[in-house]
Design a protein around this motif. Sequence first.
Motif, PDB file in Angstrom:
ATOM      1  N   ILE A 147       0.826  -1.211   0.000  1.00 14.68           N
ATOM      2  CA  ILE A 147       0.000   0.000   0.000  1.00 14.68           C
ATOM      3  C   ILE A 147       0.861   1.262   0.000  1.00 14.68           C
ATOM      4  O   ILE A 147       0.381   2.360  -0.286  1.00 14.68           O
ATOM      5  CB  ILE A 147      -0.934   0.008   1.238  1.00 14.68           C
ATOM      6  N   ARG A 148       2.142   1.121   0.267  1.00 10.25           N
ATOM      7  CA  ARG A 148       2.939   2.317   0.508  1.00 10.25           C
ATOM      8  C   ARG A 148       3.047   3.234  -0.714  1.00 10.25           C
ATOM      9  O   ARG A 148       3.187   4.442  -0.578  1.00 10.25           O
ATOM     10  CB  ARG A 148       4.321   1.964   1.052  1.00 10.25           C
ATOM     11  N   GLU A 149       2.948   2.678  -1.914  1.00 11.79           N
ATOM     12  CA  GLU A 149       2.946   3.529  -3.105  1.00 11.79           C
ATOM     13  C   GLU A 149       1.719   4.436  -3.120  1.00 11.79           C
ATOM     14  O   GLU A 149       1.803   5.619  -3.485  1.00 11.79           O
ATOM     15  CB  GLU A 149       2.991   2.676  -4.368  1.00 11.79           C
ATOM     16  N   ALA A 150       0.580   3.888  -2.728  1.00 15.60           N
ATOM     17  CA  ALA A 150      -0.654   4.675  -2.693  1.00 15.60           C
ATOM     18  C   ALA A 150      -0.549   5.790  -1.667  1.00 15.60           C
ATOM     19  O   ALA A 150      -0.970   6.927  -1.911  1.00 15.60           O
ATOM     20  CB  ALA A 150      -1.841   3.769  -2.378  1.00 15.60           C
ATOM     21  N   ARG A 151       0.026   5.473  -0.516  1.00 13.80           N
ATOM     22  CA  ARG A 151       0.191   6.512   0.510  1.00 13.80           C
ATOM     23  C   ARG A 151       1.167   7.586   0.024  1.00 13.80           C
ATOM     24  O   ARG A 151       0.921   8.780   0.182  1.00 13.80           O
ATOM     25  CB  ARG A 151       0.688   5.902   1.809  1.00 13.80           C
ATOM     26  N   GLY A 152       2.257   7.158  -0.562  1.00 20.33           N
ATOM     27  CA  GLY A 152       3.245   8.107  -1.049  1.00 20.33           C
ATOM     28  C   GLY A 152       2.676   9.055  -2.086  1.00 20.33           C
ATOM     29  O   GLY A 152       2.895  10.272  -2.024  1.00 20.33           O
ATOM     30  N   LEU A 153       1.934   8.506  -3.055  1.00 23.60           N
ATOM     31  CA  LEU A 153       1.346   9.359  -4.090  1.00 23.60           C
ATOM     32  C   LEU A 153       0.264  10.269  -3.523  1.00 23.60           C
ATOM     33  O   LEU A 153       0.147  11.435  -3.912  1.00 23.60           O
ATOM     34  CB  LEU A 153       0.756   8.488  -5.210  1.00 23.60           C
ATOM     35  N   GLY A 154      -0.550   9.728  -2.625  1.00 24.73           N
ATOM     36  CA  GLY A 154      -1.597  10.544  -2.014  1.00 24.73           C
ATOM     37  C   GLY A 154      -1.025  11.728  -1.260  1.00 24.73           C
ATOM     38  O   GLY A 154      -1.507  12.864  -1.387  1.00 24.73           O
ATOM     39  N   TYR A 155       0.019  11.484  -0.491  1.00 29.16           N
ATOM     40  CA  TYR A 155       0.626  12.560   0.273  1.00 29.16           C
ATOM     41  C   TYR A 155       1.340  13.550  -0.640  1.00 29.16           C
ATOM     42  O   TYR A 155       1.313  14.760  -0.407  1.00 29.16           O
ATOM     43  CB  TYR A 155       1.601  11.984   1.299  1.00 29.16           C
ATOM     44  N   ALA A 156       1.982  13.049  -1.681  1.00 27.78           N
ATOM     45  CA  ALA A 156       2.655  13.952  -2.628  1.00 27.78           C
ATOM     46  C   ALA A 156       1.644  14.903  -3.254  1.00 27.78           C
ATOM     47  O   ALA A 156       1.907  16.112  -3.392  1.00 27.78           O
ATOM     48  CB  ALA A 156       3.377  13.145  -3.702  1.00 27.78           C
ATOM     49  N   ASP A 157       0.480  14.385  -3.640  1.00 28.31           N
ATOM     50  CA  ASP A 157      -0.557  15.232  -4.230  1.00 28.31           C
ATOM     51  C   ASP A 157      -1.051  16.280  -3.228  1.00 28.31           C
ATOM     52  O   ASP A 157      -1.226  17.459  -3.565  1.00 28.31           O
ATOM     53  CB  ASP A 157      -1.741  14.388  -4.702  1.00 28.31           C
ATOM     54  N   ALA A 158      -1.293  15.840  -1.988  1.00 28.50           N
ATOM     55  CA  ALA A 158      -1.793  16.755  -0.963  1.00 28.50           C
ATOM     56  C   ALA A 158      -0.780  17.850  -0.660  1.00 28.50           C
ATOM     57  O   ALA A 158      -1.121  19.039  -0.591  1.00 28.50           O
ATOM     58  CB  ALA A 158      -2.133  15.983   0.309  1.00 28.50           C
ATOM     59  N   ILE A 159       0.474  17.468  -0.489  1.00 26.85           N
ATOM     60  CA  ILE A 159       1.518  18.441  -0.152  1.00 26.85           C
ATOM     61  C   ILE A 159       1.754  19.407  -1.306  1.00 26.85           C
ATOM     62  O   ILE A 159       2.007  20.594  -1.104  1.00 26.85           O
ATOM     63  CB  ILE A 159       2.817  17.711   0.235  1.00 26.85           C
ATOM     64  N   ASP A 160       1.644  18.919  -2.533  1.00 27.38           N
ATOM     65  CA  ASP A 160       1.856  19.795  -3.682  1.00 27.38           C
ATOM     66  C   ASP A 160       0.773  20.866  -3.760  1.00 27.38           C
ATOM     67  O   ASP A 160       1.052  22.027  -4.083  1.00 27.38           O
ATOM     68  CB  ASP A 160       1.880  18.977  -4.967  1.00 27.38           C
ATOM     69  N   GLU A 161      -0.468  20.497  -3.483  1.00 30.32           N
ATOM     70  CA  GLU A 161      -1.538  21.500  -3.482  1.00 30.32           C
ATOM     71  C   GLU A 161      -1.303  22.528  -2.378  1.00 30.32           C
ATOM     72  O   GLU A 161      -1.539  23.731  -2.570  1.00 30.32           O
ATOM     73  CB  GLU A 161      -2.899  20.829  -3.297  1.00 30.32           C
ATOM     74  N   TYR A 162      -0.841  22.074  -1.240  1.00 29.37           N
ATOM     75  CA  TYR A 162      -0.533  22.995  -0.143  1.00 29.37           C
ATOM     76  C   TYR A 162       0.630  23.912  -0.527  1.00 29.37           C
ATOM     77  O   TYR A 162       0.599  25.116  -0.265  1.00 29.37           O
ATOM     78  CB  TYR A 162      -0.196  22.197   1.117  1.00 29.37           C
ATOM     79  N   ARG A 163       1.642  23.327  -1.168  1.00 26.10           N
ATOM     80  CA  ARG A 163       2.809  24.114  -1.598  1.00 26.10           C
ATOM     81  C   ARG A 163       2.386  25.249  -2.536  1.00 26.10           C
ATOM     82  O   ARG A 163       2.894  26.367  -2.435  1.00 26.10           O
ATOM     83  CB  ARG A 163       3.816  23.197  -2.296  1.00 26.10           C
ATOM     84  N   LYS A 164       1.467  24.963  -3.444  1.00 20.53           N
ATOM     85  CA  LYS A 164       1.012  25.994  -4.378  1.00 20.53           C
ATOM     86  C   LYS A 164       0.403  27.179  -3.637  1.00 20.53           C
ATOM     87  O   LYS A 164       0.641  28.343  -3.984  1.00 20.53           O
ATOM     88  CB  LYS A 164       0.000  25.399  -5.363  1.00 20.53           C
ATOM     89  N   ASP A 165      -0.412  26.880  -2.622  1.00 22.69           N
ATOM     90  CA  ASP A 165      -1.018  27.969  -1.864  1.00 22.69           C
ATOM     91  C   ASP A 165       0.007  28.664  -0.970  1.00 22.69           C
ATOM     92  O   ASP A 165      -0.111  29.872  -0.712  1.00 22.69           O
ATOM     93  CB  ASP A 165      -2.194  27.461  -1.037  1.00 22.69           C
ATOM     94  N   LEU A 166       0.991  27.932  -0.483  1.00 17.82           N
ATOM     95  CA  LEU A 166       2.070  28.571   0.272  1.00 17.82           C
ATOM     96  C   LEU A 166       2.785  29.600  -0.602  1.00 17.82           C
ATOM     97  O   LEU A 166       3.086  30.714  -0.161  1.00 17.82           O
ATOM     98  CB  LEU A 166       3.083  27.523   0.754  1.00 17.82           C
ATOM     99  N   LYS A 167       3.045  29.223  -1.844  1.00 16.58           N
ATOM    100  CA  LYS A 167       3.730  30.123  -2.771  1.00 16.58           C
ATOM    101  C   LYS A 167       2.864  31.353  -3.065  1.00 16.58           C
ATOM    102  O   LYS A 167       3.351  32.488  -3.061  1.00 16.58           O
ATOM    103  CB  LYS A 167       4.058  29.383  -4.065  1.00 16.58           C
ATOM    104  N   THR A 168       1.572  31.123  -3.313  1.00 11.19           N
ATOM    105  CA  THR A 168       0.656  32.236  -3.566  1.00 11.19           C
ATOM    106  C   THR A 168       0.594  33.172  -2.368  1.00 11.19           C
ATOM    107  O   THR A 168       0.627  34.401  -2.514  1.00 11.19           O
ATOM    108  CB  THR A 168      -0.757  31.698  -3.874  1.00 11.19           C
ATOM    109  N   TYR A 169       0.499  32.602  -1.190  1.00 11.64           N
ATOM    110  CA  TYR A 169       0.413  33.392   0.039  1.00 11.64           C
ATOM    111  C   TYR A 169       1.679  34.218   0.241  1.00 11.64           C
ATOM    112  O   TYR A 169       1.617  35.410   0.566  1.00 11.64           O
ATOM    113  CB  TYR A 169       0.192  32.458   1.221  1.00 11.64           C
ATOM    114  N   ALA A 170       2.839  33.581   0.041  1.00 15.55           N
ATOM    115  CA  ALA A 170       4.115  34.276   0.222  1.00 15.55           C
ATOM    116  C   ALA A 170       4.244  35.439  -0.766  1.00 15.55           C
ATOM    117  O   ALA A 170       4.662  36.542  -0.403  1.00 15.55           O
ATOM    118  CB  ALA A 170       5.271  33.299   0.055  1.00 15.55           C
ATOM    119  N   GLU A 171       3.865  35.197  -2.007  1.00 11.51           N
ATOM    120  CA  GLU A 171       3.970  36.248  -3.028  1.00 11.51           C
ATOM    121  C   GLU A 171       2.988  37.375  -2.754  1.00 11.51           C
ATOM    122  O   GLU A 171       3.304  38.558  -2.956  1.00 11.51           O
ATOM    123  CB  GLU A 171       3.727  35.645  -4.414  1.00 11.51           C
TER     124      GLU A 171
END
Length: 240
Positions: A147-171
């Motif tokens: 299952i670890r591939e599913a967890r890894g991909l799920g978390y990567a997707d979640a963190i990437d969406e958060y990263r985008k908003d972090l960048k928007t917020y910082a700018e």
Amino acid sequence: MEIRGERECTECETRWSYYETGTISCPACGSVKSVGIDDERKQHTAAPATLNLTSVRNMIDEAPREDIASAAIDECREYVLKQGFIDAGELQALEDVYLAAHELRQVADVFARSFDPTDEEELYYLSLLRGADHGERPDPESVPDSIREARGLGYADAIDEYRKDLKTYAEDLNRTDNEALSALQSLSEHIKRVRALQGDVDPKTAERLVKAARALGEYLRWDDEDALVRCQDRLKRLST
């Protein structure tokens, strides 16, 4: 996007908050003709969203496995598509519910396509289905190897969406100092690495990435230098 969230209907003069409703339609008469009445536009990416898996759990004893998984995926998809992390100009945290929803989307897909899931896989899937909407995430140590591939991909997707908003917020706040930019870039590179590996990373590694993203959010929200140090340290350890 930047919007004036406090609205007034030009048809019936009802006032409401777009930040709370997530819609431009007047709650009183349904008109879409309105004007913003607050003085300034604010960055806003969030929308009213709640993950509720009760109806999916109620299917467990009656519906085929594939139908249950499909319903879980649909509920999680609808939730994560609405969820954002800047609410009326205020940066929000990366919550456990959001992480669990992304993971459940991936795990349910794997489980539905499996010809003969093991008891361990089924128990893990059901634990997610039981607790994801309450913010319950299984410990990294409990993730089955299959299952670890599913967890890894799920978390990567979640963190990437958060990263985008972090960048928007910082700018938006002109918080683009070298430390913040470096951390955002490093976070992006680690996300790309996880995706390149199709999520096949140690669950503890994925958890460290979550903690790094959260620490970066704390730094940007509160100018917390200690949080920045924690973020940098976690990202550095991920690189070794």
